[in-house]
Write a protein that holds these residues in place. Structure first.
Motif, short mmCIF file in Angstrom:
data_model
loop_
_atom_site.label_atom_id
_atom_site.label_comp_id
_atom_site.label_asym_id
_atom_site.label_seq_id
_atom_site.Cartn_x
_atom_site.Cartn_y
_atom_site.Cartn_z
N VAL A 151 -23.39 44.88 -13.95
CA VAL A 151 -22.61 43.81 -13.30
C VAL A 151 -23.13 43.56 -11.90
O VAL A 151 -23.31 44.48 -11.13
N GLU A 152 -23.36 42.30 -11.57
CA GLU A 152 -23.77 41.95 -10.22
C GLU A 152 -22.66 41.34 -9.41
O GLU A 152 -22.63 41.45 -8.19
N ILE A 153 -21.74 40.65 -10.07
CA ILE A 153 -20.67 39.97 -9.35
C ILE A 153 -19.43 39.91 -10.23
O ILE A 153 -19.53 39.89 -11.45
N VAL A 154 -18.27 39.95 -9.61
CA VAL A 154 -17.01 39.88 -10.36
C VAL A 154 -16.19 38.70 -9.85
O VAL A 154 -16.33 38.27 -8.72
N THR A 155 -15.33 38.22 -10.73
CA THR A 155 -14.46 37.10 -10.37
C THR A 155 -13.07 37.61 -10.01
O THR A 155 -12.76 38.79 -10.20
N SER A 156 -12.25 36.73 -9.53
CA SER A 156 -10.88 37.10 -9.18
C SER A 156 -10.11 37.58 -10.41
O SER A 156 -9.25 38.47 -10.30
N SER A 157 -10.42 37.03 -11.57
CA SER A 157 -9.76 37.47 -12.80
C SER A 157 -10.06 38.94 -13.09
O SER A 157 -9.17 39.72 -13.45
N SER A 158 -11.31 39.33 -12.90
CA SER A 158 -11.69 40.73 -13.13
C SER A 158 -11.05 41.64 -12.09
O SER A 158 -10.58 42.73 -12.42
N ILE A 159 -11.02 41.20 -10.85
CA ILE A 159 -10.39 42.01 -9.80
C ILE A 159 -8.91 42.17 -10.09
O ILE A 159 -8.35 43.25 -9.93
N SER A 160 -8.28 41.11 -10.55
CA SER A 160 -6.86 41.18 -10.92
C SER A 160 -6.64 42.21 -12.03
O SER A 160 -5.72 43.03 -11.96
N ASN A 161 -7.50 42.19 -13.04
CA ASN A 161 -7.38 43.16 -14.13
C ASN A 161 -7.64 44.58 -13.65
O ASN A 161 -7.01 45.53 -14.13
N LEU A 162 -8.56 44.75 -12.70
CA LEU A 162 -8.81 46.08 -12.13
C LEU A 162 -7.58 46.58 -11.35
O LEU A 162 -7.25 47.77 -11.41
N LEU A 163 -6.92 45.69 -10.64
CA LEU A 163 -5.71 46.08 -9.91
C LEU A 163 -4.59 46.49 -10.87
O LEU A 163 -3.88 47.47 -10.63
N ILE A 164 -4.46 45.76 -11.98
CA ILE A 164 -3.48 46.13 -13.00
C ILE A 164 -3.82 47.51 -13.56
O ILE A 164 -2.95 48.37 -13.70
N LEU A 178 -10.28 45.46 -0.49
CA LEU A 178 -9.98 46.35 -1.61
C LEU A 178 -10.85 47.60 -1.66
O LEU A 178 -10.70 48.42 -2.56
N ASN A 179 -11.73 47.74 -0.69
CA ASN A 179 -12.60 48.92 -0.67
C ASN A 179 -11.80 50.20 -0.41
O ASN A 179 -12.25 51.28 -0.76
N GLU A 180 -10.62 50.07 0.16
CA GLU A 180 -9.75 51.23 0.39
C GLU A 180 -8.78 51.44 -0.78
O GLU A 180 -8.16 52.49 -0.87
N VAL A 181 -8.65 50.44 -1.64
CA VAL A 181 -7.74 50.52 -2.77
C VAL A 181 -8.39 51.24 -3.94
O VAL A 181 -7.75 52.03 -4.64
N PHE A 182 -9.67 50.99 -4.15
CA PHE A 182 -10.40 51.58 -5.26
C PHE A 182 -11.25 52.75 -4.80
O PHE A 182 -11.70 52.80 -3.65
N GLU A 183 -11.49 53.67 -5.73
CA GLU A 183 -12.36 54.81 -5.46
C GLU A 183 -13.74 54.51 -6.02
O GLU A 183 -13.88 54.21 -7.21
N PHE A 184 -14.75 54.58 -5.18
CA PHE A 184 -16.13 54.30 -5.57
C PHE A 184 -16.97 55.58 -5.51
O PHE A 184 -16.83 56.36 -4.56
N VAL A 185 -17.82 55.75 -6.51
CA VAL A 185 -18.83 56.82 -6.47
C VAL A 185 -20.16 56.21 -6.93
O VAL A 185 -20.18 55.11 -7.48
N ASP A 186 -21.23 56.96 -6.69
CA ASP A 186 -22.56 56.41 -6.97
C ASP A 186 -22.87 56.22 -8.45
O ASP A 186 -23.43 55.20 -8.84
N ASP A 187 -22.53 57.21 -9.29
CA ASP A 187 -22.96 57.15 -10.69
C ASP A 187 -21.96 57.85 -11.61
O ASP A 187 -21.00 58.46 -11.15
N LYS A 224 -19.84 45.30 -4.27
CA LYS A 224 -19.06 46.13 -3.36
C LYS A 224 -18.67 45.34 -2.11
O LYS A 224 -17.58 45.51 -1.57
N CYS A 225 -19.53 44.43 -1.68
CA CYS A 225 -19.20 43.56 -0.55
C CYS A 225 -18.00 42.68 -0.86
O CYS A 225 -17.17 42.42 0.02
N ILE A 226 -17.88 42.23 -2.10
CA ILE A 226 -16.73 41.43 -2.50
C ILE A 226 -15.45 42.24 -2.33
O ILE A 226 -14.45 41.75 -1.80
N PHE A 227 -15.48 43.49 -2.78
CA PHE A 227 -14.31 44.36 -2.62
C PHE A 227 -13.99 44.58 -1.14
O PHE A 227 -12.82 44.57 -0.75
N THR A 228 -15.01 44.75 -0.33
CA THR A 228 -14.82 44.98 1.10
C THR A 228 -14.21 43.76 1.78
O THR A 228 -13.24 43.87 2.53
#
Length: 112
Positions: free
Chosen positions: A48-61, A91-100, A83-87
């Motif tokens: 994935v290179e980019i996500v839409t608001s619909s995908s972000i909404s589903n991730l929040l759910i 939402l960069n503080e809402v989700f937990e990110f790891v490298d792999d 990741k810039c979109i989340f920032t």
């Protein structure tokens, strides 16, 4: 792409590369977690290179569903642009990110 159940406690989701397939996959995992309940979820953004608001909404759910059970949602292999979109969305503080995936699996205590 698809949902893998590595154990009773861990689901790994490899997202497809394009929308609307990403949103559809996230809706499917939301339904799976709603029915299944108590499990950690790892979302792999490798393709994935980019996500839409619909995908972000589903991730929040999904995050809310998982958090209600006291479990973790971990996003891995997230491209810099995504990741810039989340920032930017704060939402960069809402989700937990790891490298792999191996790091995500270790974070939830999964061992082969």
């Amino acid at each position: 792409m698809g949902i893998q159940s590595l154990s009773e406690d861990v689901l790994v989701v490899e997202l497809p590369s394009k929308e609307p397939n990403i949103a559809d996959e996230l809706k499917a995992i939301n339904e799976t977690v709603s029915n299944r309940g108590d499990c950690d979820v790892i979302i792999d953004f490798s393709g994935v290179e980019i996500v839409t608001s619909s995908s972000i909404s589903n991730l929040l759910i999904l995050r809310n569903l998982v958090s209600e059970q006291g479990r973790r949602l971990i996003l891995c292999n997230v491209a810099v642009v995504t990741k810039c979109i989340f920032t930017v969305a704060g939402l960069n503080e809402v989700f937990e990110f790891v490298d792999d995936q191996p790091t995500a699996l270790a974070a939830v205590g999964y061992a082969d």
